[in-house]
Design a protein around this motif. Sequence first.
Motif, PDB file in Angstrom:
ATOM      1  N   ALA A   1       0.824  -1.211   0.000  1.00 34.65           N
ATOM      2  CA  ALA A   1       0.000   0.000   0.000  1.00 34.65           C
ATOM      3  C   ALA A   1       0.860   1.264   0.000  1.00 34.65           C
ATOM      4  O   ALA A   1       0.517   2.259  -0.641  1.00 34.65           O
ATOM      5  N   GLN A   2       2.000   1.244   0.710  1.00 36.84           N
ATOM      6  CA  GLN A   2       2.915   2.388   0.703  1.00 36.84           C
ATOM      7  C   GLN A   2       3.482   2.627  -0.689  1.00 36.84           C
ATOM      8  O   GLN A   2       3.585   3.770  -1.132  1.00 36.84           O
ATOM      9  N   ILE A   3       3.840   1.539  -1.378  1.00 37.40           N
ATOM     10  CA  ILE A   3       4.361   1.674  -2.737  1.00 37.40           C
ATOM     11  C   ILE A   3       3.293   2.240  -3.656  1.00 37.40           C
ATOM     12  O   ILE A   3       3.545   3.140  -4.449  1.00 37.40           O
ATOM     13  N   ARG A   4       2.062   1.738  -3.548  1.00 40.05           N
ATOM     14  CA  ARG A   4       0.965   2.212  -4.397  1.00 40.05           C
ATOM     15  C   ARG A   4       0.647   3.681  -4.122  1.00 40.05           C
ATOM     16  O   ARG A   4       0.297   4.434  -5.014  1.00 40.05           O
ATOM     17  N   ARG A   5       0.771   4.100  -2.854  1.00 42.05           N
ATOM     18  CA  ARG A   5       0.457   5.465  -2.451  1.00 42.05           C
ATOM     19  C   ARG A   5       1.387   6.503  -3.080  1.00 42.05           C
ATOM     20  O   ARG A   5       1.029   7.679  -3.161  1.00 42.05           O
TER      21      ARG A   5
ATOM     22  N   LYS B   1      -2.528   6.024 -15.561  1.00 38.13           N
ATOM     23  CA  LYS B   1      -1.099   5.967 -15.253  1.00 38.13           C
ATOM     24  C   LYS B   1      -0.894   5.919 -13.739  1.00 38.13           C
ATOM     25  O   LYS B   1      -1.625   6.560 -12.995  1.00 38.13           O
ATOM     26  N   GLY B   2       0.109   5.153 -13.322  1.00 36.30           N
ATOM     27  CA  GLY B   2       0.429   5.084 -11.906  1.00 36.30           C
ATOM     28  C   GLY B   2       0.763   3.671 -11.484  1.00 36.30           C
ATOM     29  O   GLY B   2       0.986   2.787 -12.313  1.00 36.30           O
ATOM     30  N   ILE B   3       0.781   3.448 -10.181  1.00 37.50           N
ATOM     31  CA  ILE B   3       1.091   2.132  -9.621  1.00 37.50           C
ATOM     32  C   ILE B   3      -0.216   1.513  -9.141  1.00 37.50           C
ATOM     33  O   ILE B   3      -0.951   2.120  -8.380  1.00 37.50           O
TER      34      ILE B   3
END
Length: 180
Positions: free
Chosen positions: A148-152, A162-164
């Motif tokens: 979740a930290q990486i996705r944030r 676009k994004g994680i």
Amino acid sequence: MSRIGKKTINLPQNTDIEIIKNNIYITGPKGKLSYQLPEVITVKYNKENQTLHLYKAYKNKEAQKLYGLSRTLINNMIIGVSNGFEKKLQIQGVGYRSQLQGKNLILNVGYSHPVTIEPPKNIIIEVENNTNIIVKGIQKEVVGEIAAQIRRIRPPEPYKGKGIRYLNEKINIKVGKAGK
């Protein structure tokens, strides 16, 4: 009312369990985890069947809540030390990429500087094809929190996507402005 706490927990062949008063220690091929049971919950271990069964000392609302929670946490610990947990993330976007530097994850996702993520000691981060990230570990909640930290860092935006994002996560793409 949930009936999760009543289910028995089956132990795989390759895991060992040790119960000392209200503490449970579970050891498996991936590592060792421990959990302190609440005082209203007791646990019985059957060595012949390799099963655990939880019991509540009182029939009140608080004991019922802790009953199901404790059973789920112990079951997740057993799965974690025997098989482990993993979350997969995917990076989408032109020029967006990821790489490993030692154990640290370096993300280039459109900011003026690369973002560095240092994983905790029990977490392993892997990168495939510069766009796929795999977070592995034995504690389910820690694996989920790191993912979740990486996705944030760069959540998927709703116009181009676009994004994680998590692998197979569905993003609802919005329609942009209508031109004249």
